[in-house]
Design a protein around this motif. Structure first.
Motif, PDB file in Angstrom:
ATOM      1  N   ALA A 147      -2.319  42.052  -8.812  1.00  0.00           N
ATOM      2  CA  ALA A 147      -2.587  40.903  -7.951  1.00  0.00           C
ATOM      3  C   ALA A 147      -2.238  41.273  -6.521  1.00  0.00           C
ATOM      4  CB  ALA A 147      -1.781  39.687  -8.391  1.00  0.00           C
ATOM      5  N   THR A 205      -5.845  34.913  -2.764  1.00  0.00           N
ATOM      6  CA  THR A 205      -5.256  35.938  -3.611  1.00  0.00           C
ATOM      7  C   THR A 205      -6.314  36.526  -4.529  1.00  0.00           C
ATOM      8  OG1 THR A 205      -4.619  34.214  -5.172  1.00  0.00           O
ATOM      9  CG2 THR A 205      -2.973  34.885  -3.552  1.00  0.00           C
ATOM     10  N   ASN A 206      -5.982  37.678  -5.071  1.00  0.00           N
ATOM     11  CA  ASN A 206      -6.921  38.393  -5.927  1.00  0.00           C
ATOM     12  C   ASN A 206      -6.177  38.865  -7.166  1.00  0.00           C
ATOM     13  OD1 ASN A 206      -9.361  39.780  -6.645  1.00  0.00           O
ATOM     14  ND2 ASN A 206      -8.411  41.675  -5.954  1.00  0.00           N
ATOM     15  N   TYR A 207      -6.794  38.706  -8.333  1.00  0.00           N
ATOM     16  CA  TYR A 207      -6.159  39.083  -9.588  1.00  0.00           C
ATOM     17  C   TYR A 207      -7.060  40.008 -10.398  1.00  0.00           C
ATOM     18  CZ  TYR A 207      -2.994  35.147  -8.770  1.00  0.00           C
ATOM     19  OH  TYR A 207      -2.071  34.293  -8.233  1.00  0.00           O
ATOM     20  N   LYS A 235      -5.771  37.105 -15.080  1.00  0.00           N
ATOM     21  CA  LYS A 235      -6.165  35.797 -14.542  1.00  0.00           C
ATOM     22  C   LYS A 235      -5.785  34.685 -15.502  1.00  0.00           C
ATOM     23  CE  LYS A 235     -10.028  37.202 -11.595  1.00  0.00           C
ATOM     24  NZ  LYS A 235     -11.500  37.212 -11.413  1.00  0.00           N
ATOM     25  N   THR A 246       0.724  34.654 -11.665  1.00  0.00           N
ATOM     26  CA  THR A 246       0.569  33.998 -10.366  1.00  0.00           C
ATOM     27  C   THR A 246       1.373  34.765  -9.328  1.00  0.00           C
ATOM     28  OG1 THR A 246       0.323  31.839 -11.413  1.00  0.00           O
ATOM     29  CG2 THR A 246       0.832  31.877  -9.054  1.00  0.00           C
ATOM     30  N   LEU A 282       5.836  37.726  -8.521  1.00  0.00           N
ATOM     31  CA  LEU A 282       4.792  37.694  -9.539  1.00  0.00           C
ATOM     32  C   LEU A 282       5.349  36.971 -10.754  1.00  0.00           C
ATOM     33  CD1 LEU A 282       1.882  38.727 -10.201  1.00  0.00           C
ATOM     34  CD2 LEU A 282       2.992  40.627 -11.410  1.00  0.00           C
TER      35      LEU A 282
END
Length: 121
Positions: free
Chosen positions: A49, A57-59, A64, A68, A80
């Motif tokens: 992430a 944000t990118n996961y 996913k 978080t 995290l």
């Protein structure tokens, strides 16, 4: 220079939760994105992430809905939260910061020392 110190790894049963934290120090005003990567034995390091300095944000698809990422720019920390952990999440987790080179728009990657996360089945 930026130093990254991680904490929060450990051993947990499948379905459990862990929270990783990373604190940055040094030239923190030049930090852009911060994030988490992981590396399992015999595998390449992969993105988990990321949290840009501005933006969404990118996961990784594999995390996913379960993980978080959160960032506190005032404290120079990134966390995290990992829920519903699976044995395949077992890896060494590394904090990452992209730091802008002085006078340029280029960035260098800085890494923490890594923290082990082990999920038992």
């Amino acid at each position: 220079q930026v130093q990254l110190v991680e904490s929060g790894g450990g051993l947990v049963q499948a379905g459990g939760s862990l929270r990783l934290s990373c604190a940055a120090s040094g030239s923190t005003s030049r930090i852009g994105a911060m994030g988490w990567y992981r590396q399992a034995p015999g595998k390449q390091r992969e993105l988990v992430a990321t949290s840009p300095s501005g933006g969404t944000t990118n996961y990784a698809d594999s995390v996913k809905g379960r993980f978080t990422i959160s960032r506190d720019n005032a404290k120079n920390t990134v966390c995290l939260q990992m829920n519903s952990l699976k044995p395949e999440d077992t890896a060494v987790y590394f904090c990452n910061a992209r730091v802008r080179q002085i006078g340029t728009f280029r960035f260098n990657d800085y890494w923490g020392q890594g923290t082990q996360v082990t999920v038992s089945s």
